[in-house]
Design an enzyme around this catalytic site. Structure first.
Site, PDB file in Angstrom:
ATOM      1  N   TYR A  73      -4.815  -9.921  -7.845  1.00 42.22           N
ATOM      2  CA  TYR A  73      -4.718  -8.931  -6.565  1.00 42.22           C
ATOM      3  C   TYR A  73      -5.363  -9.426  -5.389  1.00 42.22           C
ATOM      4  O   TYR A  73      -6.599  -9.972  -5.281  1.00 42.22           O
ATOM      5  CB  TYR A  73      -5.177  -7.523  -6.953  1.00 42.22           C
ATOM      6  CG  TYR A  73      -5.399  -6.384  -6.019  1.00 42.22           C
ATOM      7  CD1 TYR A  73      -4.471  -5.892  -5.468  1.00 42.22           C
ATOM      8  CD2 TYR A  73      -6.682  -6.571  -5.381  1.00 42.22           C
ATOM      9  CE1 TYR A  73      -4.470  -5.266  -4.225  1.00 42.22           C
ATOM     10  CE2 TYR A  73      -6.858  -5.655  -4.344  1.00 42.22           C
ATOM     11  CZ  TYR A  73      -5.710  -4.994  -3.757  1.00 42.22           C
ATOM     12  OH  TYR A  73      -5.917  -4.257  -2.557  1.00 42.22           O
TER      13      TYR A  73
ATOM     14  N   ASP B  63     -12.655  -4.694  -4.459  1.00 40.65           N
ATOM     15  CA  ASP B  63     -11.520  -3.679  -4.965  1.00 40.65           C
ATOM     16  C   ASP B  63     -11.166  -3.890  -6.184  1.00 40.65           C
ATOM     17  O   ASP B  63     -10.542  -5.109  -6.365  1.00 40.65           O
ATOM     18  CB  ASP B  63     -10.338  -3.794  -3.994  1.00 40.65           C
ATOM     19  CG  ASP B  63      -9.310  -2.464  -4.090  1.00 40.65           C
ATOM     20  OD1 ASP B  63      -9.621  -1.869  -5.021  1.00 40.65           O
ATOM     21  OD2 ASP B  63      -8.665  -2.277  -3.332  1.00 40.65           O
TER      22      ASP B  63
ATOM     23  N   GLU C 225     -14.791  -0.721  -5.345  1.00 40.43           N
ATOM     24  CA  GLU C 225     -13.558   0.546  -5.164  1.00 40.43           C
ATOM     25  C   GLU C 225     -12.345   0.537  -6.402  1.00 40.43           C
ATOM     26  O   GLU C 225     -12.382  -0.555  -6.902  1.00 40.43           O
ATOM     27  CB  GLU C 225     -12.978  -0.296  -3.773  1.00 40.43           C
ATOM     28  CG  GLU C 225     -11.762   0.751  -3.505  1.00 40.43           C
ATOM     29  CD  GLU C 225     -10.910   0.239  -2.399  1.00 40.43           C
ATOM     30  OE1 GLU C 225     -11.340  -0.845  -1.602  1.00 40.43           O
ATOM     31  OE2 GLU C 225      -9.578   0.476  -2.157  1.00 40.43           O
TER      32      GLU C 225
ATOM     33  N   GLU D 156      -7.787   6.136  -1.972  1.00 41.78           N
ATOM     34  CA  GLU D 156      -6.978   5.891  -0.726  1.00 41.78           C
ATOM     35  C   GLU D 156      -5.514   6.330  -1.208  1.00 41.78           C
ATOM     36  O   GLU D 156      -4.559   6.478  -0.612  1.00 41.78           O
ATOM     37  CB  GLU D 156      -6.782   4.325  -0.823  1.00 41.78           C
ATOM     38  CG  GLU D 156      -6.284   3.445  -1.994  1.00 41.78           C
ATOM     39  CD  GLU D 156      -6.247   1.891  -1.927  1.00 41.78           C
ATOM     40  OE1 GLU D 156      -7.125   1.573  -1.135  1.00 41.78           O
ATOM     41  OE2 GLU D 156      -5.521   1.399  -2.527  1.00 41.78           O
TER      42      GLU D 156
ATOM     43  N   TRP E 272      -1.061  -2.118 -11.202  1.00 41.31           N
ATOM     44  CA  TRP E 272      -1.237  -3.131 -10.115  1.00 41.31           C
ATOM     45  C   TRP E 272      -2.198  -2.663  -9.245  1.00 41.31           C
ATOM     46  O   TRP E 272      -2.578  -1.430  -8.952  1.00 41.31           O
ATOM     47  CB  TRP E 272       0.274  -3.187  -9.438  1.00 41.31           C
ATOM     48  CG  TRP E 272       0.011  -4.172  -8.116  1.00 41.31           C
ATOM     49  CD1 TRP E 272       0.008  -5.571  -8.409  1.00 41.31           C
ATOM     50  CD2 TRP E 272      -0.186  -3.639  -6.830  1.00 41.31           C
ATOM     51  NE1 TRP E 272      -0.294  -5.876  -7.159  1.00 41.31           N
ATOM     52  CE2 TRP E 272      -0.362  -5.167  -6.316  1.00 41.31           C
ATOM     53  CE3 TRP E 272      -0.550  -2.619  -6.367  1.00 41.31           C
ATOM     54  CZ2 TRP E 272      -0.882  -5.094  -4.886  1.00 41.31           C
ATOM     55  CZ3 TRP E 272      -0.603  -2.645  -4.782  1.00 41.31           C
ATOM     56  CH2 TRP E 272      -0.682  -3.947  -4.343  1.00 41.31           C
TER      57      TRP E 272
HETATM   58  O1  KDG Z   1       0.114  -0.292  -0.095  1.00 43.89           O
HETATM   59  C1  KDG Z   1      -0.786  -0.799  -0.888  1.00 43.89           C
HETATM   60  C2  KDG Z   1      -2.212  -1.004  -0.296  1.00 43.89           C
HETATM   61  O2  KDG Z   1      -2.489  -0.367   0.745  1.00 43.89           O
HETATM   62  C3  KDG Z   1      -3.531  -1.334  -1.291  1.00 43.89           C
HETATM   63  O3  KDG Z   1      -3.117  -2.200  -2.036  1.00 43.89           O
HETATM   64  C4  KDG Z   1      -4.548  -1.916  -0.341  1.00 43.89           C
HETATM   65  O4  KDG Z   1      -6.073  -1.282  -2.020  1.00 43.89           O
HETATM   66  C5  KDG Z   1      -5.998  -1.528  -0.777  1.00 43.89           C
HETATM   67  C6  KDG Z   1      -6.907  -1.581   0.068  1.00 43.89           C
HETATM   68  O5  KDG Z   1      -8.254  -1.089  -0.343  1.00 43.89           O
HETATM   69  O6  KDG Z   1      -6.586  -1.843   1.313  1.00 43.89           O
HETATM   70 MG    MG Z   2      -7.873  -0.491  -2.346  1.00 43.90          MG
END
Ligand code: KDG
Ligand code: MG
Length: 402
Positions: free
Chosen positions: A159, A210, A236, A262, A402
């Site tokens: 990721y 993250d 995060e 988020e 994911w």
């Molecule tokens: O659309 C999904 C993204 O905004 C995300 O994967 C981004 O997790 C994310 C972040 O912390 O910016």
């Molecule tokens: Mg994020």
């Protein structure tokens, strides 16, 4: 004063965006962002078919009443499609109110709480060395806070790894790309990344990471503990947050700060997390959590528990959201940090704006409203391109987060 039109503009200047433009009988208009990555058409249709007809003839100055009307009036209340649509309307109405008052949005909210808004950028690389180099590059650009994501040895397509310089776009195909996930490899690797980053760059830069909902609460607690010596600004989305109680276990076992939210749509998604002080930062945004009207409510509630804001700011949130966010951040008393992923030049050209980045901070402009517009002629040159977010599976084929 009356709303005469509410038009939806879908454009793809490098990535898809859904924008709402609300027009009035006095010539003043407002802009709102309604982009929901991978589900753009659902929100566009919701706005066009179900919301826009309700707005015509209403007084755009009655922001609160329109919010309540749309939220309660649909009967179904929450959900990302509905709330992204409500958020776009709300953002556009605050933009109109600012233009009518001749005031930038932060002034309408109560004025400045700070001179500038701390933001963090995204450094990432396929290998540990690439990631270290990318963090160095962000430091050279003036960033004081940097999110670091790295490819994990033995995991294909981890990721958060950019496929182009500085612009990370995960929605990379019309059908979801399949990626693989292995928790043990990840847990073994991540502490070594942050150990190396501290060795290279010392104590000064704020470092963020993250987890993107991948761990169980106990695994997240292990990671948080392992990262404690490296003093992260936050960890995060350590685990999915549908079960807010899961965060108690993480909180009780590690002092690494936690940021979540988020994907939250309303205060109810965060209520238990906030009132138990199981998180440090709430990542709800103008775009996903009901516009300025509702985001302000969440931030005020969070302030009672010393939880600070740290709004989502990936590239799938358009410059309209970013502009409104920087005004919000300039005002909100319990501000923490703002995520700031740069948009492409094409995107910036479609959405002229007056916020700017300087020395690791964002600055809002002084134009009335949120300071972001849309160039409709240019937008029309970039037709919608189907693109969905990836999915993740374990090595044995089991679906994962994911
Ligand atoms: O659309 C999904 C993204 O905004 C995300 O994967 C981004 O997790 C994310 C972040 O912390 O910016
Ligand atoms: Mg994020």
């Amino acid at each position: 004063m009356k709303i005469t039109a509410a038009r939806v503009i879908v454009t793809c200047p490098g990535r898809n965006f859904v924008t709402l433009k609300i027009e009035t009988d006095q010539g003043v208009y407002g802009i709102g962002d309604a982009t929901l990555n991978g589900r753009e058409k659902a929100v566009a249709t919701c706005l066009e078919e179900h919301v826009a007809p309700l707005l015509i003839g209403r007084d755009p100055q009655r922001i609160e009443d329109i919010w309540q009307f749309l939220y309660r009036g649909s009967y179904w209340r929450r959900g990302p499609v509905q709330l992204s649509a409500v958020s776009a309307v709300d953002t556009a109405l605050w933009d109109i109110k600012g233009k009518l008052a001749g005031m930038p949005l932060y002034q309408l909210l109560g004025g400045r709480s700070r001179e500038r808004v701390l933001c963090y950028g995204h450094a990432n690389g396929e290998t540990l060395d690439d990631t270290v180099a990318a963090v160095g590059k962000y430091i050279d650009l003036g960033y004081r806070a940097i999110r670091a994501q790295s490819g994990i040895p033995g995991i294909e397509k981890a990721y958060g790894i950019a496929r182009g310089e500085m612009h990370y776009e995960p929605a990379d195909a019309a059908l979801p790309t399949e990626t693989v996930w292995d928790t043990s490899k990840y847990l073994r690797f991540v502490p070594t990344l942050f150990e190396r980053l501290r060795e290279e760059f010392g104590d000064e830069p704020e470092l963020l990471h993250d987890v993107h909902h991948r761990l169980t609460p106990n695994e997240a607690a292990q990671l948080g503990k392992a990262l404690e010596p490296h003093r992260l600004f936050w960890m995060e989305d350590p685990t999915p947050a549908e079960n807010q109680d899961a965060f108690r276990l993480i909180r009780e076992r590690t002092t690494t700060p936690i940021a979540v939210g988020e994907i939250f749509n309303t205060i109810w998604d965060a209520k238990t997390l906030i009132e138990n002080q199981w998180i440090d930062y709430i990542r709800t945004t103008v775009l996903r959590a009901g516009g300025i009207t509702h985001l302000r409510r969440i931030a005020d509630f969070a302030s009672l528990y010393q939880v600070r804001t740290g709004s989502h700011g990936a590239t799938d949130l358009s410059p309209v959201t970013m502009g409104a966010a920087v005004h919000f951040d300039t005002w909100v008393p319990n501000f923490g940090i703002q995520e700031y992923m740069r948009h492409s030049e094409e995107t910036d050209a479609v959405f002229p704006h007056d916020y700017r980045f300087e020395d690791g901070f964002l600055h809002c402009g002084e134009a009335p409203g949120h300071g972001v517009d849309i160039d409709e002629q240019l937008a029309a040159k970039y037709p919608y391109k189907p693109a969905q977010l990836p999915v993740a599976r374990l090595e044995d084929g089991t679906m994962w987060n994911w």
